[in-house]
Design an enzyme around this catalytic site. Sequence first.
Site, PDB file in Angstrom:
ATOM      1  N   CYS A  25       0.862  -1.173   0.000  1.00  0.00           N
ATOM      2  CA  CYS A  25       0.000   0.000   0.000  1.00  0.00           C
ATOM      3  C   CYS A  25       0.898   1.223   0.000  1.00  0.00           C
ATOM      4  O   CYS A  25       1.990   1.195   0.572  1.00  0.00           O
ATOM      5  CB  CYS A  25      -0.864   0.047   1.250  1.00  0.00           C
ATOM      6  SG  CYS A  25      -2.226  -1.093   1.187  1.00  0.00           S
ATOM      7  N   GLU A  64       1.867  -3.704  -5.732  1.00  0.00           N
ATOM      8  CA  GLU A  64       0.773  -4.661  -5.717  1.00  0.00           C
ATOM      9  C   GLU A  64      -0.462  -4.016  -6.341  1.00  0.00           C
ATOM     10  O   GLU A  64      -0.694  -2.825  -6.189  1.00  0.00           O
ATOM     11  CB  GLU A  64       0.499  -5.067  -4.256  1.00  0.00           C
ATOM     12  CG  GLU A  64      -0.427  -6.233  -4.108  1.00  0.00           C
ATOM     13  CD  GLU A  64      -0.586  -6.664  -2.651  1.00  0.00           C
ATOM     14  OE1 GLU A  64       0.418  -6.607  -1.918  1.00  0.00           O
ATOM     15  OE2 GLU A  64      -1.695  -7.038  -2.274  1.00  0.00           O
TER      16      GLU A  64
END
Lengths: 496, 589
Positions: free
Chosen positions: A352, A386
């Site tokens: 994140c 990601e």
Amino acid sequence: MGPNGEAEVGSDGPRQKGRATPDTITIGCIAQVTKDGQPRRAEILSIKETKSGRQFYCNFDNFNKRLDEWVPVSRIDFDQDVEWPNPDKDKQKDAKSKKSTTVSKKSQPSKKAQKKVGKREQSVASEGQTPHPWTEFVESQNKVDGEDKANASLEVGGTPGLGPDEMELDEDETPASAAKKEHTQSFSREQEIEKLRTSGSMTQNPAEISRIRNISKVEFGRYVLFPWYFSPYPEVFSQEDCIYICEFCLSYYGDLKSFTRHRMKCTLQHPPGNEIYRDDFVSFYEIDGRRQRTWCRNLCLLSKMFLDHKTLYYDVDPFLFYVMTTRDDRGSHLIGYFSKEKESADGYNVACILTLPQYQRKGYGRLLIQFSYELSKIEGKLSSPEKPLSDLGLLSYRQYWSELILDLLLGYSEREEKCTIETIATRLAMTTQDVEHTLQALKMQVYHKGEHKIVIPEKLMHQREKSRAKQKRVIDPDRIQWKPPVFTAASRTWGW
Amino acid sequence: MATRKVRYKKLSVKTLLSVLREDQIDPTEYESLTNEAQIATGVEQAEENEYHLQAVLQSAGVAADKEIPVPPPQESTLNYDELYSRRFSKTSTYIRFSQTVEECIGCMYDMTEDDEAFLKSYNQKRAASAQLSEDDFEKIMDVFEDTSYIKAPFASIDQTIVPYQDMLQGLQDLDNAKVMPHAKDIYEYWKSRRQALNNQPLHPTLKFEKHQDSDEADPYVCFRRREVRQTRKTRARDVQSAEKLKRLRKELEEGRQLVLAAHQRELLKAEMLKADRAIFELRAQLKEHKIRLGIKTDDEDLINQKVSSPLFIFCHTQFDTDTSQPQKRKAPEAPAVQRPPPPTQLRIAARSDGRPTEADLSLLADRLAEKENELRADIEKKVQSHNEWNRNHLDLTRGPLSPVHEPRQDVSFRPAKTQYLMTPPTSASGASLEEPTPMELDKPQNPQPVFKFRGVARDEESRENPPAYRRRIGRLNRLWIDRRGMASPPREVSAEVLDRWKYDQSSDDEDDPPLYEVDPFDTNALRFRASIPLPLWMTNRAAVPNARAPLPPPQQPPQPQQPQQPVSQPQPQPQLPPPAQAAAAAAAG
């Protein structure tokens, strides 16, 4: 949308349309709501009574959820038809989705497989399985528009499609219990859970509480922040007008007195980890999620307010947090951070990434991204963030990627050397896919005279010159004091 | 791809690509060549079509001024400087830090506005001195919350409210006398607050998984443990590790117990020392009283005397340490007590001083005498037993300097080499000394004997067995002088010999055995050794050399005048028949 999705939209069918009043309009209805002076289609996600009258939580057609807001009656156009939610959609969907989830469950028995759900290919597949009523609806709406118009007048007096589930959603009920009742009947539980686990954003269920922002205002350091998304802070906080978050330890308080008392006792003045980078402008701290569980949890809760697809389903132990701060005489203030799996099976270097809103659009995001790649360079890995990326994340990464690739290519072009995608990737610690995608997005990759070529468009070069003039700060890799942390099997398993 | 007019080779990442600028290629051609394929963005597909994102993406490379709108942050209206008043000092090096949040925020309970209101009204009823501070209030509340969390983890479900008694331990651990009077009142308040909140923790907490079905889809439940952990197979290594951990824990626990026990012991010691000191002080008082009242007994001596009796040391050190700091008292005292070799009985004696002082103080003189007697008796007993042990044995070792002291020589004697003494030892030199005279063995014309022994005086009695000497080199190149033809004088027990055991005895004190400094080459010593008589049974046995003197340490060079000394004496010269009966004499090696 895949065929699967089409079918489900079809089952949803053309919605009933009809006039509504502020009193009869229900959750799940789609109405024309004024946004920034323009009427936009919006779905009503929640209704509440305030002193100044009834308010409706609206999600606007093709607007990010962070722009959802509570609107008064006056902003809803009741002169136009509203689209009622279909009462029968749930049963059909339930039956269907159960089938698909058993399949998906089988295919994801291991941790690795679960993680992969976030990957691009699979997320496409899961799109087919997991319906997104909102966008699907919008699309299907375009097709069936004509028919709807015909039906519309007939159904003016028709009963608004009040499902028993919607009726039960009373304002006095706690959101959680409402949600429980809701999803037992409407959406496939398994799907919800899967979605919650993998992406953190639950867009499927129209009445799902996590679609609705639960914190309205946050006092954080010198700033007041207005959260964008739901964050699982203690449930009682949703009743507070404002919550208070300590700038350094990130502890959260619903009560100003408590917060003041806390501030008198809190001695933390920088993120509780080791500083691994420092220049005149920013510092980076490395924080182990296992060692600093409380702090990292607090950080995740905070960042969840600004990250839609962040999942807090699992604990923070398997992550390292790289926190960027700016210093002044009061301490090291959190600007943003990125988290990184201690061991990523998919070669991700960022899980994140967030720049806090008060620091956005100042070039900090770029520093965070650069830092994540500098770490990858030290590790000698080609890596990628990601997925899924948020809209802002995508733009930031594209910007970073294209600038770096452009700089590199200009050099090659000047020297009239050839290059491969691989060399670009290696130089920048990017994955070759990311390089390719960036080249394609910038329309630089062409097939010309039987050969693949890279062409640098004129305008990109101008743009780059401009942005180079603007760009002030970069990470100086020489100032990084960092070695890739090594986690033995025992330390991962037992925390030794 | 399928719709593409030109089908092109797949692009490998290893393909070398030429990098061209737009002006290096036909612009019209370039336009048509650009890849219009949908590029995977990595954004959630549902959001890919969002209006603002698309707006920016469409303009990519056109104009960078399009932005995605976000709710803007604002400046806070709170007083930042007041809330964040701590100054941050910059370090010159990179910060290294590992404390956790919990370790940095002090008391975990932060009082709320309700608490504040309660505390205000609570304090209003009290005098200023008896008021409860906010800090202490928080500490008490923290104990309640903490104890409740530990003792009733499911309080919100089973509605147990931890009773006040259970809180006491935690409150005592605060170690703050100020809070105790308030604790009960605050407990009642705490209880009411808990009940008002459905017995949930007063601070809002996150929802963690409770392993109920409802957990899974509840978006408020966060930070679950990964299931992977649970489904993980237990490997042999893990079992081993677990065993190791268990053992480690057990050992650590034992260590902890040990430390606790040691702590207990030290406390007891401190107690004991305190008691000792009290005793001593009482005694000192008593002494003062006695002086004041003019009671004169010889007890006073006990304290004032500078006798180095352990008892006195004991008292003395106590007296000294009275003036020093009480913490230091322990250190000097303990060794003082332990220094005298037989401390136990004496310490007991000192300890028994709690009894009437008169009786005690008079003891010292007696005690010394008693001790003396004891020692004497002990020694006598030892002599007795020694004699008993020696009964029926001929004790050749009586004389401490007797060369026969070492019994092993008896057995191991081997005449390795025998030769006649031709000349005095080579080292013999010096103007002051007489010219070395050869022994009569080699030069019979020489009238003077090499040695003159007292025993020679009897030579007249045993003419047929005249004394003879022989020099030989024994083991380790030691020089031996054998003698023969000497009659052993009867062993007479003189008074001075009788009490030799006194000095001989290695007494019960740890001192080295008495060392009598004797110059082995002193004439008298030599003469004495030479005259050491042999028992008759030995002299009768032929060819058994039984009396040998142990050699003096080899570092002492032979004294040349030794052989000459007897020469100076006008003594008849003995004859020398070589085969000789043995007689021992000492010589240098």
